[in-house]
Scaffold this motif. Structure first.
Motif, PDB file in Angstrom:
ATOM      1  N   UNK A   1      29.849  59.974  12.096  1.00  0.00           N
ATOM      2  CA  UNK A   1      29.288  61.249  12.523  1.00  0.00           C
ATOM      3  C   UNK A   1      30.349  62.325  12.289  1.00  0.00           C
ATOM      4  N   UNK A   2      29.900  63.575  12.345  1.00  0.00           N
ATOM      5  CA  UNK A   2      30.862  64.674  12.309  1.00  0.00           C
ATOM      6  C   UNK A   2      30.378  65.813  13.193  1.00  0.00           C
ATOM      7  N   UNK A   3      31.342  66.572  13.660  1.00  0.00           N
ATOM      8  CA  UNK A   3      31.043  67.718  14.512  1.00  0.00           C
ATOM      9  C   UNK A   3      31.904  68.884  14.073  1.00  0.00           C
ATOM     10  N   UNK A   4      31.239  69.895  13.551  1.00  0.00           N
ATOM     11  CA  UNK A   4      31.934  71.113  13.150  1.00  0.00           C
ATOM     12  C   UNK A   4      32.067  72.034  14.351  1.00  0.00           C
ATOM     13  N   UNK A   5      33.012  72.959  14.312  1.00  0.00           N
ATOM     14  CA  UNK A   5      33.211  73.867  15.447  1.00  0.00           C
ATOM     15  C   UNK A   5      31.929  74.617  15.805  1.00  0.00           C
ATOM     16  N   UNK A   6      31.556  74.566  17.063  1.00  0.00           N
ATOM     17  CA  UNK A   6      30.381  75.287  17.536  1.00  0.00           C
ATOM     18  C   UNK A   6      29.055  74.651  17.183  1.00  0.00           C
ATOM     19  N   UNK A   7      29.105  73.442  16.627  1.00  0.00           N
ATOM     20  CA  UNK A   7      27.864  72.775  16.219  1.00  0.00           C
ATOM     21  C   UNK A   7      27.740  71.409  16.893  1.00  0.00           C
TER      22      UNK A   7
ATOM     23  N   UNK B   1      33.795  69.972   0.274  1.00  0.00           N
ATOM     24  CA  UNK B   1      33.481  71.385   0.373  1.00  0.00           C
ATOM     25  C   UNK B   1      33.997  71.917   1.709  1.00  0.00           C
ATOM     26  N   UNK B   2      34.219  73.210   1.795  1.00  0.00           N
ATOM     27  CA  UNK B   2      34.650  73.779   3.081  1.00  0.00           C
ATOM     28  C   UNK B   2      33.690  73.439   4.221  1.00  0.00           C
ATOM     29  N   UNK B   3      32.418  73.327   3.927  1.00  0.00           N
ATOM     30  CA  UNK B   3      31.440  73.008   4.972  1.00  0.00           C
ATOM     31  C   UNK B   3      31.514  71.563   5.441  1.00  0.00           C
ATOM     32  N   UNK B   4      32.333  70.745   4.793  1.00  0.00           N
ATOM     33  CA  UNK B   4      32.572  69.385   5.278  1.00  0.00           C
ATOM     34  C   UNK B   4      33.646  69.367   6.378  1.00  0.00           C
TER      35      UNK B   4
END
Length: 116
Positions: free
Chosen positions: A37-43, A86-89
């Motif tokens: 799993x992954x969790x980006x800041x604020x998401x 990508x930066x979005x990763x």
């Protein structure tokens, strides 16, 4: 007590590659479904990739063709090979070992940052 130890994260430039590893101190590792799993800041935390006990894999649409999940049952380890980053990763990536409600374990998370 089950422990999951993740490694391999870090800073990488766009287009680069990383391989995450997750070593699990769990008995009968081969019967578990393994997830990243992954969790980006604020998401919210979202599923990235799954590999079942029989080796079947599924991926989030956003990573298909770029990420590959694999497992080594002899080493109690699951991997996530990431290409064309990508930066979005950019996110904290979590390893998850799942069998049922009572056997559902998480790693501490590891940072992956994609930036120039």
């Amino acid at each position: 007590q089950v422990q999951l130890v993740e490694s391999g994260g870090g800073l990488v430039q766009p287009g680069g590659s990383l391989r995450l590893s997750c070593a699990a101190s769990v008995s009968f590792f081969n019967i578990y479904t393994m997830n990243w799993y992954r969790q980006a800041p604020g998401k919210q935390r979202v599923s990235v990739a799954t590999i079942t006990s029989d080796g079947s894999t599924t991926y989030a649409d956003s990573v298909k063709g770029r990420f590959t999940i694999s497992r080594d049952n002899a080493r109690n380890t699951v991997y996530l090979q990431m290409h064309s980053l990508k930066p979005e990763d950019t996110a904290v990536y979590y390893c998850n070992v799942y069998r049922d409600y009572y056997r559902n374990y998480w790693g501490q998370g590891i940072q992956v940052t994609v930036s120039s």
